[in-house]
Design a protein around this motif. Structure first.
Motif, PDB file in Angstrom:
ATOM      1  N   ASP A  59       0.829  -1.209   0.000  1.00  0.00           N
ATOM      2  CA  ASP A  59       0.000   0.000   0.000  1.00  0.00           C
ATOM      3  C   ASP A  59       0.860   1.255   0.000  1.00  0.00           C
ATOM      4  OD1 ASP A  59      -2.289  -1.540   0.044  1.00  0.00           O
ATOM      5  OD2 ASP A  59      -2.478  -1.503   2.233  1.00  0.00           O
ATOM      6  N   GLU A  60       2.015   1.158   0.655  1.00  0.00           N
ATOM      7  CA  GLU A  60       2.876   2.326   0.777  1.00  0.00           C
ATOM      8  C   GLU A  60       3.551   2.719  -0.533  1.00  0.00           C
ATOM      9  OE1 GLU A  60       2.658   0.352   4.784  1.00  0.00           O
ATOM     10  OE2 GLU A  60       2.814  -0.262   2.692  1.00  0.00           O
ATOM     11  N   PHE A  61       4.021   1.731  -1.289  1.00  0.00           N
ATOM     12  CA  PHE A  61       4.831   2.032  -2.480  1.00  0.00           C
ATOM     13  C   PHE A  61       4.222   1.510  -3.780  1.00  0.00           C
ATOM     14  CE2 PHE A  61       7.858   1.516   1.096  1.00  0.00           C
ATOM     15  CZ  PHE A  61       8.262   2.840   1.203  1.00  0.00           C
ATOM     16  N   GLY A  62       3.096   0.844  -3.704  1.00  0.00           N
ATOM     17  CA  GLY A  62       2.498   0.276  -4.908  1.00  0.00           C
ATOM     18  C   GLY A  62       3.314  -0.889  -5.426  1.00  0.00           C
ATOM     19  N   LYS A  63       3.459  -0.963  -6.746  1.00  0.00           N
ATOM     20  CA  LYS A  63       4.219  -2.056  -7.361  1.00  0.00           C
ATOM     21  C   LYS A  63       5.636  -1.589  -7.667  1.00  0.00           C
ATOM     22  CE  LYS A  63       2.123  -4.510 -10.448  1.00  0.00           C
ATOM     23  NZ  LYS A  63       1.527  -4.951 -11.746  1.00  0.00           N
ATOM     24  N   VAL A  64       6.619  -2.336  -7.167  1.00  0.00           N
ATOM     25  CA  VAL A  64       8.032  -1.999  -7.361  1.00  0.00           C
ATOM     26  C   VAL A  64       8.751  -3.212  -7.939  1.00  0.00           C
ATOM     27  CG1 VAL A  64      10.183  -1.295  -6.268  1.00  0.00           C
ATOM     28  CG2 VAL A  64       8.008  -0.346  -5.459  1.00  0.00           C
ATOM     29  N   LYS A  65       9.560  -2.975  -8.988  1.00  0.00           N
ATOM     30  CA  LYS A  65      10.362  -4.039  -9.586  1.00  0.00           C
ATOM     31  C   LYS A  65      11.825  -3.606  -9.636  1.00  0.00           C
ATOM     32  CE  LYS A  65       6.649  -5.564 -12.699  1.00  0.00           C
ATOM     33  NZ  LYS A  65       6.274  -5.808 -14.115  1.00  0.00           N
ATOM     34  N   GLN A  66      12.706  -4.536  -9.281  1.00  0.00           N
ATOM     35  CA  GLN A  66      14.139  -4.277  -9.358  1.00  0.00           C
ATOM     36  C   GLN A  66      14.822  -5.472 -10.006  1.00  0.00           C
ATOM     37  OE1 GLN A  66      16.029  -2.214  -5.902  1.00  0.00           O
ATOM     38  NE2 GLN A  66      14.151  -2.791  -4.821  1.00  0.00           N
ATOM     39  N   TYR A  67      15.833  -5.174 -10.829  1.00  0.00           N
ATOM     40  CA  TYR A  67      16.524  -6.231 -11.555  1.00  0.00           C
ATOM     41  C   TYR A  67      18.009  -6.221 -11.204  1.00  0.00           C
ATOM     42  CZ  TYR A  67      12.309  -6.390 -14.447  1.00  0.00           C
ATOM     43  OH  TYR A  67      11.001  -6.489 -14.880  1.00  0.00           O
ATOM     44  N   ASP A  68      18.559  -7.402 -11.073  1.00  0.00           N
ATOM     45  CA  ASP A  68      19.989  -7.584 -10.812  1.00  0.00           C
ATOM     46  C   ASP A  68      20.268  -9.081 -10.972  1.00  0.00           C
ATOM     47  OD1 ASP A  68      22.558  -6.555 -10.040  1.00  0.00           O
ATOM     48  OD2 ASP A  68      22.288  -7.520  -8.108  1.00  0.00           O
ATOM     49  N   ASN A  69      21.530  -9.475 -10.949  1.00  0.00           N
ATOM     50  CA  ASN A  69      21.776 -10.923 -10.986  1.00  0.00           C
ATOM     51  C   ASN A  69      21.597 -11.567  -9.620  1.00  0.00           C
ATOM     52  OD1 ASN A  69      24.154 -10.393  -9.524  1.00  0.00           O
ATOM     53  ND2 ASN A  69      25.461 -10.573 -11.315  1.00  0.00           N
ATOM     54  N   TYR A  70      21.643 -10.751  -8.549  1.00  0.00           N
ATOM     55  CA  TYR A  70      21.406 -11.211  -7.175  1.00  0.00           C
ATOM     56  C   TYR A  70      22.206 -12.468  -6.825  1.00  0.00           C
ATOM     57  CZ  TYR A  70      17.600  -7.827  -6.967  1.00  0.00           C
ATOM     58  OH  TYR A  70      16.869  -6.663  -6.969  1.00  0.00           O
ATOM     59  N   HIS A  71      23.344 -12.620  -7.460  1.00  0.00           N
ATOM     60  CA  HIS A  71      24.262 -13.730  -7.197  1.00  0.00           C
ATOM     61  C   HIS A  71      23.684 -15.095  -7.544  1.00  0.00           C
ATOM     62  CE1 HIS A  71      27.182 -11.055  -5.284  1.00  0.00           C
ATOM     63  NE2 HIS A  71      26.153 -10.497  -4.644  1.00  0.00           N
ATOM     64  N   PHE A  72      22.626 -15.138  -8.354  1.00  0.00           N
ATOM     65  CA  PHE A  72      22.203 -16.425  -8.890  1.00  0.00           C
ATOM     66  C   PHE A  72      23.327 -16.993  -9.751  1.00  0.00           C
ATOM     67  CE2 PHE A  72      17.868 -14.666  -8.204  1.00  0.00           C
ATOM     68  CZ  PHE A  72      17.302 -15.751  -7.517  1.00  0.00           C
ATOM     69  N   GLN A  73      23.434 -18.308  -9.788  1.00  0.00           N
ATOM     70  CA  GLN A  73      24.470 -18.926 -10.613  1.00  0.00           C
ATOM     71  C   GLN A  73      24.319 -18.486 -12.063  1.00  0.00           C
ATOM     72  OE1 GLN A  73      27.053 -20.631  -9.862  1.00  0.00           O
ATOM     73  NE2 GLN A  73      26.700 -21.619  -7.864  1.00  0.00           N
ATOM     74  N   SER A  74      25.415 -18.046 -12.658  1.00  0.00           N
ATOM     75  CA  SER A  74      25.357 -17.636 -14.069  1.00  0.00           C
ATOM     76  C   SER A  74      25.167 -18.837 -14.985  1.00  0.00           C
ATOM     77  CB  SER A  74      26.629 -16.873 -14.453  1.00  0.00           C
ATOM     78  OG  SER A  74      27.777 -17.668 -14.220  1.00  0.00           O
ATOM     79  N   VAL A  75      25.686 -19.989 -14.578  1.00  0.00           N
ATOM     80  CA  VAL A  75      25.487 -21.237 -15.315  1.00  0.00           C
ATOM     81  C   VAL A  75      24.952 -22.273 -14.334  1.00  0.00           C
ATOM     82  CG1 VAL A  75      26.533 -23.059 -16.703  1.00  0.00           C
ATOM     83  CG2 VAL A  75      27.368 -20.704 -16.905  1.00  0.00           C
ATOM     84  N   ARG A  76      23.834 -22.878 -14.679  1.00  0.00           N
ATOM     85  CA  ARG A  76      23.189 -23.849 -13.795  1.00  0.00           C
ATOM     86  C   ARG A  76      23.053 -25.170 -14.548  1.00  0.00           C
ATOM     87  NH1 ARG A  76      17.085 -22.455 -12.186  1.00  0.00           N
ATOM     88  NH2 ARG A  76      16.835 -23.043 -14.370  1.00  0.00           N
ATOM     89  N   TYR A  77      23.301 -26.270 -13.883  1.00  0.00           N
ATOM     90  CA  TYR A  77      23.152 -27.560 -14.547  1.00  0.00           C
ATOM     91  C   TYR A  77      22.392 -28.531 -13.645  1.00  0.00           C
ATOM     92  CZ  TYR A  77      27.436 -28.331 -11.811  1.00  0.00           C
ATOM     93  OH  TYR A  77      28.355 -28.388 -10.801  1.00  0.00           O
ATOM     94  N   GLY A  78      21.601 -29.358 -14.282  1.00  0.00           N
ATOM     95  CA  GLY A  78      20.772 -30.293 -13.531  1.00  0.00           C
ATOM     96  C   GLY A  78      20.222 -31.373 -14.448  1.00  0.00           C
ATOM     97  N   GLY A  79      19.100 -31.971 -14.047  1.00  0.00           N
ATOM     98  CA  GLY A  79      18.488 -33.035 -14.822  1.00  0.00           C
ATOM     99  C   GLY A  79      16.982 -33.024 -14.667  1.00  0.00           C
ATOM    100  N   THR A  80      16.294 -33.598 -15.642  1.00  0.00           N
ATOM    101  CA  THR A  80      14.834 -33.631 -15.666  1.00  0.00           C
ATOM    102  C   THR A  80      14.346 -35.037 -15.984  1.00  0.00           C
ATOM    103  OG1 THR A  80      14.790 -31.355 -16.490  1.00  0.00           O
ATOM    104  CG2 THR A  80      12.754 -32.614 -16.692  1.00  0.00           C
ATOM    105  N   VAL A  81      13.245 -35.417 -15.349  1.00  0.00           N
ATOM    106  CA  VAL A  81      12.554 -36.669 -15.663  1.00  0.00           C
ATOM    107  C   VAL A  81      11.094 -36.335 -15.912  1.00  0.00           C
ATOM    108  CG1 VAL A  81      11.837 -38.938 -14.827  1.00  0.00           C
ATOM    109  CG2 VAL A  81      14.113 -38.078 -14.277  1.00  0.00           C
TER     110      VAL A  81
END
Length: 270
Positions: free
Chosen positions: A209-231
């Motif tokens: 209510d105070e600020f409405g909708k706010v969006k901020q962008y950054d890499n936030y230290h997420f892994q730049s390369v991620r690897y995994g698996g799917t089934v």
């Protein structure tokens, strides 16, 4: 994000109403139709041109091997969970990332695929698409951008939405096994394989209510390369999936051992 999910499901629903298996590019091997008329055989190649043989022998059309192109398939919609050094409960170091499980989600889809079908029952292909992980934070905090570590501030604000998310381009290598078609023209599918993902950005989205909708962008230290698996396992165009990422979710020492997994429903198996 809601608009994106709604649009994806709407498009896939319309596609499914128009033609069976519309999510995925069709690569089913064409069936030959053999018609005997007097001493001639006419072989229809996949519904195309009639080829006439003057004797009583038949010759099958060569099977297509390479498959791929632009597609819209494997739409994954489900939930995400953080695993802190093998535990679903977050450690005190990562407790600021405490989240609402019912609103912490994942969404992904593929737009390209190229592969080789060895038989009607087995195919290997590389795909490309996009992947989002959306963490709904419980606490009234703000993850700080442009900081040397993953840090936050406690805010004297009651956020109605406090979402911390990442978006990736993913490239899976899939091994697909499928059964013969049923009388209804559908198959069981079992798909598994590794994938590598490349970070597009991280995002904080807050509503108050105070600020409405706010969006901020950054890499936030997420892994730049991620690897995994799917089934994935399913029948026809509908199935279930689970994904697990082998490396840490963040590239910061304090978050070592914090990993991510997801599970849910897949629309458009092929």
């Amino acid at each position: 994000m809601k608009r994106l999910i709604f649009t994806a499901l709407l498009v896939s629903g319309l596609a499914g109403a128009i033609t069976p298996g519309a999510f995925a590019q069709q690569d089913t091997v064409a069936k030959d139709t053999v018609i005997k008329k007097k001493n001639k055989y006419m072989v229809r190649i996949g519904g195309g041109t009639l080829v006439t043989k003057m004797d009583d022998s038949t010759k099958k059309a060569p099977k297509s091997k390479f498959v791929g192109g632009i597609t819209f398939t494997r739409v994954d919609l489900g939930f995400s969970r953080l695993i802190d050094n093998g535990d679903f409960n977050l450690s005190p170091t990562n407790d600021f990332l405490d989240y609402k499980g019912g609103k912490t989600s994942t969404f992904s889809f593929d737009v390209l695929q190229f592969g080789y079908r060895f038989s009607s029952n087995f195919k290997i292909y590389v795909a490309g698409g996009f992947d989002w992980t959306l963490i709904r934070l419980r606490d009234n905090i703000t993850i700080q951008k442009n900081q040397p570590t993953l840090t936050y501030t406690n805010d004297n604000v009651a956020y109605s939405k406090n979402r911390f998310s990442s978006s990736y381009v993913h490239i899976p290598l899939n091994f697909e096994f499928r059964t013969a078609e049923s009388k209804k023209g559908k198959r069981f599918y079992f798909v598994l394989g590794p994938e590598v993902s490349f970070l597009l950005n991280g995002k904080v989205k807050q509503i108050s209510d105070e600020f409405g909708k706010v969006k901020q962008y950054d890499n936030y230290h997420f892994q730049s390369v991620r690897y995994g698996g799917t089934v994935r396992f399913g029948y026809g165009g509908l199935g279930l999936f689970t994904k697990y990422y082998f490396n840490d979710m963040f590239a910061t020492p304090a978050q070592a051992g914090l990993k991510n997994m997801s599970f849910g429903v897949t629309f458009g198996l092929n």
